[in-house]
Structures are given as structure tokens and as C-alpha cells.
Scaffold this motif. Structure first.
Motif, PDB file in Angstrom:
ATOM      1  N   ARG A  33       0.831  -1.214   0.000  1.00  0.00           N
ATOM      2  CA  ARG A  33       0.000   0.000   0.000  1.00  0.00           C
ATOM      3  C   ARG A  33       0.857   1.252   0.000  1.00  0.00           C
ATOM      4  O   ARG A  33       0.473   2.286  -0.544  1.00  0.00           O
ATOM      5  CB  ARG A  33      -0.903   0.027   1.238  1.00  0.00           C
ATOM      6  CG  ARG A  33      -2.165  -0.778   1.109  1.00  0.00           C
ATOM      7  CD  ARG A  33      -2.930  -0.809   2.416  1.00  0.00           C
ATOM      8  NE  ARG A  33      -3.282   0.511   2.894  1.00  0.00           N
ATOM      9  CZ  ARG A  33      -3.503   0.827   4.172  1.00  0.00           C
ATOM     10  NH1 ARG A  33      -3.382  -0.087   5.108  1.00  0.00           N
ATOM     11  NH2 ARG A  33      -3.852   2.035   4.514  1.00  0.00           N
ATOM     12  N   ARG A  73      -7.418 -13.653   4.417  1.00  0.00           N
ATOM     13  CA  ARG A  73      -7.655 -13.061   3.098  1.00  0.00           C
ATOM     14  C   ARG A  73      -7.966 -14.202   2.142  1.00  0.00           C
ATOM     15  O   ARG A  73      -7.544 -15.327   2.356  1.00  0.00           O
ATOM     16  CB  ARG A  73      -6.406 -12.318   2.586  1.00  0.00           C
ATOM     17  CG  ARG A  73      -5.966 -11.114   3.397  1.00  0.00           C
ATOM     18  CD  ARG A  73      -6.953  -9.955   3.350  1.00  0.00           C
ATOM     19  NE  ARG A  73      -6.475  -8.802   4.103  1.00  0.00           N
ATOM     20  CZ  ARG A  73      -6.760  -8.575   5.392  1.00  0.00           C
ATOM     21  NH1 ARG A  73      -7.521  -9.418   6.067  1.00  0.00           N
ATOM     22  NH2 ARG A  73      -6.287  -7.504   5.997  1.00  0.00           N
ATOM     23  N   ARG A 292      -4.182  -9.636  19.413  1.00  0.00           N
ATOM     24  CA  ARG A 292      -4.444  -9.675  17.986  1.00  0.00           C
ATOM     25  C   ARG A 292      -4.366  -8.285  17.352  1.00  0.00           C
ATOM     26  O   ARG A 292      -3.825  -8.120  16.250  1.00  0.00           O
ATOM     27  CB  ARG A 292      -5.827 -10.294  17.760  1.00  0.00           C
ATOM     28  CG  ARG A 292      -6.319 -10.252  16.345  1.00  0.00           C
ATOM     29  CD  ARG A 292      -5.427 -11.070  15.418  1.00  0.00           C
ATOM     30  NE  ARG A 292      -5.953 -11.029  14.060  1.00  0.00           N
ATOM     31  CZ  ARG A 292      -5.749 -10.028  13.207  1.00  0.00           C
ATOM     32  NH1 ARG A 292      -5.039  -8.980  13.587  1.00  0.00           N
ATOM     33  NH2 ARG A 292      -6.263 -10.079  11.994  1.00  0.00           N
TER      34      ARG A 292
ATOM     35  N   GLN B  15     -11.981  -0.701  16.126  1.00  0.00           N
ATOM     36  CA  GLN B  15     -10.769  -0.191  15.469  1.00  0.00           C
ATOM     37  C   GLN B  15     -11.115   0.583  14.204  1.00  0.00           C
ATOM     38  O   GLN B  15     -10.495   1.587  13.889  1.00  0.00           O
ATOM     39  CB  GLN B  15      -9.840  -1.356  15.109  1.00  0.00           C
ATOM     40  CG  GLN B  15      -9.359  -2.188  16.285  1.00  0.00           C
ATOM     41  CD  GLN B  15      -8.270  -1.499  17.058  1.00  0.00           C
ATOM     42  OE1 GLN B  15      -8.531  -0.888  18.091  1.00  0.00           O
ATOM     43  NE2 GLN B  15      -7.048  -1.557  16.574  1.00  0.00           N
ATOM     44  N   GLU B  50      -7.253   1.503   5.575  1.00  0.00           N
ATOM     45  CA  GLU B  50      -6.685   1.451   6.919  1.00  0.00           C
ATOM     46  C   GLU B  50      -7.624   0.675   7.861  1.00  0.00           C
ATOM     47  O   GLU B  50      -7.183  -0.137   8.666  1.00  0.00           O
ATOM     48  CB  GLU B  50      -6.468   2.883   7.428  1.00  0.00           C
ATOM     49  CG  GLU B  50      -5.625   2.992   8.679  1.00  0.00           C
ATOM     50  CD  GLU B  50      -4.121   2.910   8.405  1.00  0.00           C
ATOM     51  OE1 GLU B  50      -3.728   2.804   7.214  1.00  0.00           O
ATOM     52  OE2 GLU B  50      -3.353   2.915   9.375  1.00  0.00           O
ATOM     53  N   ALA B  52      -9.806  -1.641   7.062  1.00  0.00           N
ATOM     54  CA  ALA B  52      -9.763  -3.076   6.753  1.00  0.00           C
ATOM     55  C   ALA B  52      -8.490  -3.694   7.316  1.00  0.00           C
ATOM     56  O   ALA B  52      -8.489  -4.828   7.799  1.00  0.00           O
ATOM     57  CB  ALA B  52      -9.844  -3.287   5.244  1.00  0.00           C
ATOM     58  N   ALA B  53      -7.402  -2.935   7.263  1.00  0.00           N
ATOM     59  CA  ALA B  53      -6.121  -3.468   7.725  1.00  0.00           C
ATOM     60  C   ALA B  53      -6.076  -3.634   9.236  1.00  0.00           C
ATOM     61  O   ALA B  53      -5.477  -4.582   9.744  1.00  0.00           O
ATOM     62  CB  ALA B  53      -4.983  -2.553   7.264  1.00  0.00           C
ATOM     63  N   VAL B  54      -6.686  -2.724   9.977  1.00  0.00           N
ATOM     64  CA  VAL B  54      -6.594  -2.822  11.442  1.00  0.00           C
ATOM     65  C   VAL B  54      -7.687  -3.693  12.047  1.00  0.00           C
ATOM     66  O   VAL B  54      -7.624  -4.031  13.221  1.00  0.00           O
ATOM     67  CB  VAL B  54      -6.640  -1.438  12.144  1.00  0.00           C
ATOM     68  CG1 VAL B  54      -5.458  -0.586  11.716  1.00  0.00           C
ATOM     69  CG2 VAL B  54      -7.950  -0.726  11.895  1.00  0.00           C
ATOM     70  N   CYS B  55      -8.685  -4.071  11.265  1.00  0.00           N
ATOM     71  CA  CYS B  55      -9.764  -4.896  11.834  1.00  0.00           C
ATOM     72  C   CYS B  55      -9.179  -6.200  12.365  1.00  0.00           C
ATOM     73  O   CYS B  55      -8.586  -6.962  11.609  1.00  0.00           O
ATOM     74  CB  CYS B  55     -10.825  -5.203  10.785  1.00  0.00           C
ATOM     75  SG  CYS B  55     -12.073  -6.345  11.426  1.00  0.00           S
ATOM     76  N   PRO B  56      -9.345  -6.483  13.646  1.00  0.00           N
ATOM     77  CA  PRO B  56      -8.736  -7.687  14.215  1.00  0.00           C
ATOM     78  C   PRO B  56      -9.526  -8.955  13.909  1.00  0.00           C
ATOM     79  O   PRO B  56      -9.138 -10.034  14.338  1.00  0.00           O
ATOM     80  CB  PRO B  56      -8.735  -7.394  15.712  1.00  0.00           C
ATOM     81  CG  PRO B  56      -9.908  -6.502  15.916  1.00  0.00           C
ATOM     82  CD  PRO B  56     -10.026  -5.663  14.665  1.00  0.00           C
TER      83      PRO B  56
END
Lengths: 482, 65
Positions: A33, A73, A292, B15, B50, B52-56
Motif C-alpha cells: 500500500r 484473506r 491480535r 478499530q 486502513e 480493513a487493515a486494522v480490523c482484528p
């Protein structure tokens, strides 16, 4: 650190990320990214694409989810990252002078930048099952049939979640804990006692203050010679950082890969997730967090600092974890482990609906809620930040600004204007510090106990699961079984 | 870009709300995320990424239109 300010920093053409779980995935995604177009290698010792660990001790163990649900993913999303993917092969060595990572199959992978995200593995006894990988969770799930007798060693978050799921599946459960009060070092004694009551109310035979000797045929042998009978034994006594492969590499390892506040372990080498021990300037202490949420946040920070060392930012998060036990939802912000005082500021422990605030030297360091609307807890996160003295935060890059010991803010920190509560906000819970006069809370007798390592994680709380939940929040236990 | 939420996966960490308050909120009672705007404007796409990336819980998925 790699020089240069371009995305991909001057001379950084090859980046290797070792560890293909939540942190490793977040690292490679962030690098892409941020515009890194060079060769990006992701190494993982498990053969699977990155998957999530917190559900292992929850929805996977209970059978609510099929295993496909834990994929982090889709394979198409992974494919779109354009990775040099090396799965099913562990890293076995690091040569910083030559800038190569050696893999178990003998191949060498050169790098200009490296992210270490190798996580943790469960501490083990002489036998019994652990709960860190998807395979382990699926195997255990098959064996947890009604009326089966399960012995869980370790009443940390992971052990507690496992016990709760096993009870729901109709198993008979004995939960063994070396400490007098489970989780006291992590969440304080009053809350640890409440969680003990919850286990007992749900039919778990919780035995505290017991020293486990070994897992034997037919159960667990205690140090005093007692046999605790069981058909199955799960061992959830914390975890070890996976750092053995770094022996001789020149990196400093001390219960994790030791990093500065920028998550840098050496020039061009960063660490993130459960394996990383770094200086968190918000709390002024060195910490290793098996939560996590931290895995992703720290990996994102490390990846950005690797690419942009001239604009490096200190990583100063408020740790967060959650845990599901029976019908309880536990959420917590902050660094509770170092607290010396805990007080219930809203609700009632007995009703199992409350918010507790944690202090160290008079400074708010954490908040934990059970049965409260998660949204209404968020002001406490902000209050924890405001109570801190993040020396170095926002400071210009990379200078390794000493993070400073953090000036205790003392009781009566002004809560500041930023605390939500305005129109449209849900009613806020309790009053984050400042305004309220702090009543004397419970002195946590156990605070002094264990401060050794990190959270115990394995899978588990989220977060803890930490890493996985175990990552998280996991953690738990450290005290350990003797 | 379209924002999709796999609601049963959401763990109510919030988050997403912290990094993308224009795109996400949390339900008052259980904290489960709510998508406020499933079609972020171009200048909101970074926020969505961001989040989507930080979602645990990996509960947020972004689909390129």
C-alpha cells in the motif's frame, strides 16, 4: 536503517517478512500500500495461507465455524499482493552481515529490509494438547464430545475460553491454575475472583494454587502426587517467542526481539507482533504484547518505518484485547499488567456488568469492561492516552528519542476537552479520570507478582490470541506451571 | 470501491471507527460495526483501507468497483 526517503527507500529492493500470520500479513499489505514494488518475500512455517487465531479457542473449537472462516484473506487477495510466498518452510537463520535469511530447506533469501514476525509458540508440559494452530483446534474439537472429561492446565484467557467452550459442548471440565487467583496479574485480583466464580457457576471444577507436575496417561499428575483424571488434557500455560532462529544473528533477544520505539531491532531490521519487545513511549516501558490488534498495528508501523526511516514514527499504541467466556464479553484497553490499583468505577462485579479502571503510581493505565456497550468504553482509551506522557511522540524521526520514563500524571489529571459525551454519543460509562475523585480502589495484592514476561498467549483472547489471541490478550499466564 | 462488512465476524473492537469515523460506527448495544458509507469517495479510500487493515477479525472487505 535503510537510507533514502522514497517509498521503498533508496536501495531497498528486496524485503523479507518472516512469519505469515496476522503481523506478517499486515506487514506485506502495508508495504504494498505504501508503494513498495520490489521483491517481497513472505515466509511462514505453516503450509496454510495467513489465518486468524482468536477464533480457534472460540468459534472453531465450538464448531460454530468451518475452518475456511478463519482465512484472513482470500487466495485472490493474497495473489494480488505479488508475493514471493514461501509457506510450509521455517526460517532457520539470519546473517546480518550478508543480509540473508536461511530457510529450513537450505535456501537463502537475500534482503535489503527485514520484518521479523515469527510470533510465539505454546509452552509445553510433558504431554497434552496445545491450542495454537488450526490443526490443533480442529483435532481437539473432534475429541470434545459430551461427557468427555477435559483437564485444562492454565486458567489464563486461552485456558478459560477453552474451558467455557468445552462446557458448552457438554464436557466435564477441570481447570488447574497455579496462581491463587486466575489472571490476577493481568486483570487484578477482584476481577480474577469474579472470573473464577463464573467458571464455577458454569460447572467447571476450578482448582487454584495447584502445582502441576506432568501429563500422564489418564490425566494430570500434581506435585503432591494427586492424579487429576481426564480423557483429554489441554495445556495453556503461556508461550515462548519464536526467536531461536535468530541465535548468532547479532539481534538482541530478551523475551522477544528487542526493538526501539520505532520497532527497529537493527538497521533495516524490524519486528512486529507477539515476538517483538519494544519500548512503548506512551507507557514508558518495554513491553511485548500478544494481542491480535497489536499484531496488525505494530506490523503496519514497522513496515512504514522500514520504508520511511527519515520519517519514522514511534509506535505508542494503547493495547486492546477482548475475550469471550461463557456469555461474558470482556474488553480492555491499556497496559493492565503493570497496575498497582484497580477500582470498579461503574456497575457491579457481582452483577458481572462493570467497568474497572487500572492505575499505576496514580496514573490511569487501563480500563476493562464486562457486559458494557463497547462503544461507551472508548472514551477511556482516550483518557489513557491523555494520562500518558508520550515523550518522543511526534518527534522527528528516527533519532531514537529516549522515550522517557513518563511522568506520572497523578490523580486528578484533567480529563481534557476531548472526552466524548456530546450529543449523539452513547451515554458514557463512568467518568474517565480527572473529574471524578478517585476513591481508593482495591490494592492489587498480586500486582507485584509476575512481571516477568509477556502475556501468555497462544490463541485465545484476542486477542489474545493472540496473537492471536493468544494472541492476547491472551495472555495470560505467566506465572506458570512449575 | 465498495465496503463490505462480514457482520458475524465483527468482534466489536471499534478499530474501524477510530481510523475511519466517517465510514464506520458501532451499534450502541453490542458494539458491532455499522457501515455508514459503503461507497467511499476517492479521498476516503485510504481510510477504508486502513480500517480493513486494522480490523482484528478480518471482517471488512473492500471490493474494487
Amino acid at each position: 536503517m535503510p537510507g533514502g526517503g522514497d517509498p521503498a527507500g533508496a536501495g531497498v529492493n528486496r524485503i523479507v517478512v518472516v512469519g505469515a500470520s496476522a503481523a506478517g500479513l499486515a506487514a506485506v499489505e502495508t508495504l504494498r500500500r505504501e508503494g513498495f514494488t520490489g521483491t517481497l518475500t513472505l515466509v511462514g512455517d505453516e503450509p496454510l495461507l495467513p489465518y486468524d487465531r482468536p477464533p480457534l479457542s472460540k468459534q472453531i473449537l465450538s464448531g460454530d465455524w468451518e475452518p475456511e472462516r478463519v482465512a484472513l484473506r482470500s487466495s485472490a487477495d493474497i495473489g494480488a499482493l505479488g508475493l514471493d510466498l514461501r509457506l510450509g518452510v521455517a526460517a532457520t537463520g539470519l546473517d546480518q552481515a550478508r543480509r540473508v535469511v536461511t530457510l529450513a530447506d537450505g535456501t537463502e533469501v537475500p534482503y535489503d529490509g527485514l520484518v521479523v514476525a515469527t510470533g510465539v509458540r505454546p509452552r509445553s508440559l510433558s504431554g497434552g494438547s496445545s491450542l495454537r494452530t488450526l490443526d490443533e483446534a480442529l483435532d481437539l474439537r473432534k475429541r470434545l464430545t459430551p461427557a468427555r472429561e477435559l483437564v485444562v492446565v492454565g486458567a489464563g484467557f486461552l485456558g478459560a475460553e477453552c474451558a467455557a467452550v468445552a462446557r458448552a459442548l457438554g464436557c466435564r471440565v477441570t481447570l488447574l491454575e497455579p496462581a491463587p487467583v486466575p489472571l490476577a496479574h493481568a486483570v487484578g485480583e477482584p476481577i480474577g475472583r469474579m472470573l473464577s466464580d463464573v467458571h464455577r457457576d458454569n460447572g467447571v471444577d476450578l482448582r487454584t494454587g495447584v502445582a502441576v507436575s506432568e501429563v500422564v496417561d489418564g490425566g494430570v499428575l500434581l506435585a503432591d502426587g494427586t492424579l487429576v483424571a481426564g480423557d483429554e488434557v489441554v495445556v495453556a500455560i503461556g508461550s515462548h517467542p519464536n526467536t531461536e532462529w535468530l541465535a548468532g544473528s547479532g539481534l538482541t533477544v530478551d523475551d522477544g526481539v528487542v526493538c526501539d520505539e520505532f520497532c527497529a531491532a537493527a538497521p533495516g531490521v524490524y519486528a512486529a507482533g507477539d515476538v517483538a519487545r519494544w519500548h512503548n513511549p506512551l507507557f514508558g516501558v518495554s513491553m511485548r504484547i500478544e494481542h491480535r490488534t497489536n499484531a496488525a498495528e505494530q506490523a503496519m508501523a514497522a513496515a512504514r518505518n522500514l520504508l520511511h526511516p527519515e520519517a519514522a514514527k514511534p509506535f505508542a499504541p494503547v493495547p486492546y484485547f477482548w475475550s469471550d467466556q461463557y456469555d461474558l464479553k470482556i474488553h480492555a484497553y491499556g497496559y493492565l499488567r503493570g497496575h498497582d490499583t484497580v477500582e470498579v468505577v461503574e456497575g457491579d462485579l457481582q452483577q458481572r456488568r462493570f467497568l474497572a479502571a487500572y492505575y499505576k503510581d496514580g496514573r490511569l493505565v487501563g480500563a476493562l469492561a464486562v457486559g458494557m456497550p463497547p462503544k461507551a468504553i472508548r472514551p477511556w482509551r482516550k483518557a489513557i492516552i491523555e494520562a500518558g506522557t508520550p515523550a518522543g511522540l511526534g518527534a522527528p524521526a528516527g533519532l531514537g528519542a529516549p522515550a522517557g520514563p513518563g511522568t506520572p500524571a497523578g490523580p486528578g489529571i484533567p480529563a481534557g476537552p476531548g472526552i466524548p459525551g456530546g450529543p449523539g454519543d452513547v451515554a458514557r460509562i463512568g467518568t474517565p479520570p480527572g473529574a471524578a475523585v478517585r476513591q481508593r480502589g482495591f490494592e492489587s495484592e498480586s500486582a507485584a507478582v509476575v512481571q516477568s514476561e509477556a502475556d501468555a498467549g497462544q490463541a485465545g483472547p484476542d486477542g489474545v490470541t493472540g496473537a492471536a489471541a493468544e494472541s492476547e490478550a491472551a495472555g495470560v499466564q505467566r506465572g506458570g506451571v512449575a | 470501491m465498495r465496503v463490505e462488512l462480514d457482520e458475524p465476524k465483527c468482534v466489536a473492537a471499534g478499530q474501524c471507527v477510530m481510523v475511519a469515523p466517517d465510514l464506520f460506527d458501532q451499534r450502541d448495544d453490542d458494539g458491532v460495526a455499522v457501515v455508514l458509507n459503503s461507497s467511499p469517495a476517492p479521498d476516503q479510500e485510504d481510510e477504508a483501507r486502513e480500517a480493513a487493515a486494522v480490523c482484528p477479525a478480518a471482517a471488512i472487505r473492500l471490493v474494487q468497483a
